[in-house]
Enzyme design. Sequence first.
Site, PDB file in Angstrom:
ATOM      1  N   CYS A 111      -5.491 -11.534  -1.315  1.00  0.00           N
ATOM      2  CA  CYS A 111      -4.579 -10.653  -2.054  1.00  0.00           C
ATOM      3  C   CYS A 111      -3.312 -10.331  -1.275  1.00  0.00           C
ATOM      4  O   CYS A 111      -2.353  -9.802  -1.838  1.00  0.00           O
ATOM      5  CB  CYS A 111      -5.288  -9.350  -2.417  1.00  0.00           C
ATOM      6  SG  CYS A 111      -6.840  -9.568  -3.296  1.00  0.00           S
ATOM      7  N   CYS A 169      -9.657   0.271 -12.273  1.00  0.00           N
ATOM      8  CA  CYS A 169      -9.723  -1.038 -11.620  1.00  0.00           C
ATOM      9  C   CYS A 169      -8.544  -1.888 -12.062  1.00  0.00           C
ATOM     10  O   CYS A 169      -8.136  -1.849 -13.228  1.00  0.00           O
ATOM     11  CB  CYS A 169     -11.019  -1.762 -11.985  1.00  0.00           C
ATOM     12  SG  CYS A 169     -12.517  -0.907 -11.473  1.00  0.00           S
ATOM     13  N   SER A 170      -7.988  -2.677 -11.152  1.00  0.00           N
ATOM     14  CA  SER A 170      -6.851  -3.531 -11.497  1.00  0.00           C
ATOM     15  C   SER A 170      -7.315  -4.682 -12.390  1.00  0.00           C
ATOM     16  O   SER A 170      -8.425  -5.180 -12.253  1.00  0.00           O
ATOM     17  CB  SER A 170      -6.186  -4.079 -10.238  1.00  0.00           C
ATOM     18  OG  SER A 170      -7.102  -4.844  -9.475  1.00  0.00           O
ATOM     19  N   HIS A 222      -2.400  -7.251 -11.050  1.00  0.00           N
ATOM     20  CA  HIS A 222      -2.662  -7.807  -9.721  1.00  0.00           C
ATOM     21  C   HIS A 222      -2.689  -9.329  -9.813  1.00  0.00           C
ATOM     22  O   HIS A 222      -3.740  -9.941  -9.987  1.00  0.00           O
ATOM     23  CB  HIS A 222      -3.991  -7.262  -9.201  1.00  0.00           C
ATOM     24  CG  HIS A 222      -4.320  -7.677  -7.803  1.00  0.00           C
ATOM     25  ND1 HIS A 222      -3.389  -8.194  -6.923  1.00  0.00           N
ATOM     26  CD2 HIS A 222      -5.502  -7.658  -7.114  1.00  0.00           C
ATOM     27  CE1 HIS A 222      -3.970  -8.466  -5.766  1.00  0.00           C
ATOM     28  NE2 HIS A 222      -5.257  -8.160  -5.860  1.00  0.00           N
TER      29      HIS A 222
END
Length: 384
Positions: A88, A216-217, A328
Site C-alpha cells: 500500500c 473500512c476502505s 484506496h
Amino acid sequence: MSLREVAMTGIATTPFGKHLDRTLGSLAAEAVTAALDDAGLTPGDVGSAVFSNAAAGVLSGQEMIRGQVALKGTGLEGIPILNTENACASGSSAAHLAWLSVASGQVDVAIAVGAEKLFHADKQRSFAAIESGTDLSLNRDGEDVEGGSVMMGAYAAAARAYAAAHGDITEALAAIAVKNRGFAADNPHAQFRAPITRDDVEASRPVADPLKLLTCSPLTDGAAALVFTAARPGDRVRVAVSTLVSYREGDSVVERASAQAYRRSGLAPSEIDVFQLHDACAYAEMVQYEQIGIAEPGKGAAAVLEGRTGRDGDAPVNTDGGLLSRGHALGATGLAQLAELGRQVRGEAGPRQVEGVRHALSVNSGGWMGGDYATSVATLLVAA
C-alpha cells in the site's frame, strides 16, 4: 551527500472508483498528462519516471515491466522507468525515488506515477492480491475475515486489543468515518461523497468486530501523478524531506518514519498544519494520531471526538476523504495523499481548504508483518 532542494510542481489525480471500462494504462496516461500540464512541462522535459502498482501481477498477470507497459503512448518512452511494488506504500515509495533522483542531481525533472485497478469480476481475486502484501509465513489466527480481507482481520484484532487497554473506541471509529466522508463531499475525485452519520456507520454491515463496512476502505480503481523538479524561484511547494523505513521487530514503522521526518526538517508535530494518514480502516487512522505525535498514547479517540482532526481542528487529517472515502487504489494511494497536501499548500483545495497551510505531512504505510506494517514513508511538504 548534500541534496538539492526539490519542488513538487505538477499534481494530478483521476477520479477514484469503479472503472471497469478503463485500462491501467489509460488511467496512468490521464494522470501523466494532467500532472505535466499542471507543471507547465512536456514529456520531453522528464529525465526519469517511477511507476507504482501493487496488484496487477495477481489480477492481470502483468509482472516485471508494468511501468513500461502502462506508460506506452504517454511520451515517456525511452527514458529510465523504474517500477515500485511496496504494498500500500507503493505510491509514496515511487514519490520517494523520484524526489531522490532530483535531489541527488541525477535528473532535473522526474515524474512519479501510480495506477491501480482493484475491481475484478471475482472479488476474491482482489482480496488475494491484497493478502499477497502480508507475510504469508505467519500464523493468522484471529486475523481472517470469512469471504473478505485478511488485512481487516488484522486491524480488527489490533483494535480489540487497543480497546481492552484504553476503553471503548466505537464512537471514535464512527466519528473518523463521518469526518472523512464530510471532507470527501467536497472532493470531486473521491469515490464516495454522500455525507454519512454515526447511525449510518452503526447500521452498516459488520466486517470484523469492531469494524463496520463504513469504517473500512473500499476496493478502488484510479491513478495519480506528481512531477518533481529542481527548485526554482516561483515554486510554491517544496519537499522538505522524504523518509522510508521498513519493518523491524519491536517498534513502529510509522513512529520511526515520522520521527525521522520531524528530525530532518526541524519541525515538530505541533507545527504541521494538515496531515494525510493511512486510514485503511478508521482504527488505523486513530492509532496513528498517537504514533505521529498528534495525540498522547491512549488518547487517539479523544483527538477525533474533540474535533481536533476535523475541518476546524488544530490537526486536520485526511482532508480529501482519505482511503475511507476517496478510496484506496493501492499503487496510487501515496501519490494521491501527496497530491492533496500539495493542493493544500498551494491554497487550491477549494471548500476543504485549511487556512494558512505552510507545513503538511503525509504518512503512507503498507504490507503487514503480523504486528506492524512492512514499510512506511513519511513525506513533509512546505510552502516555498
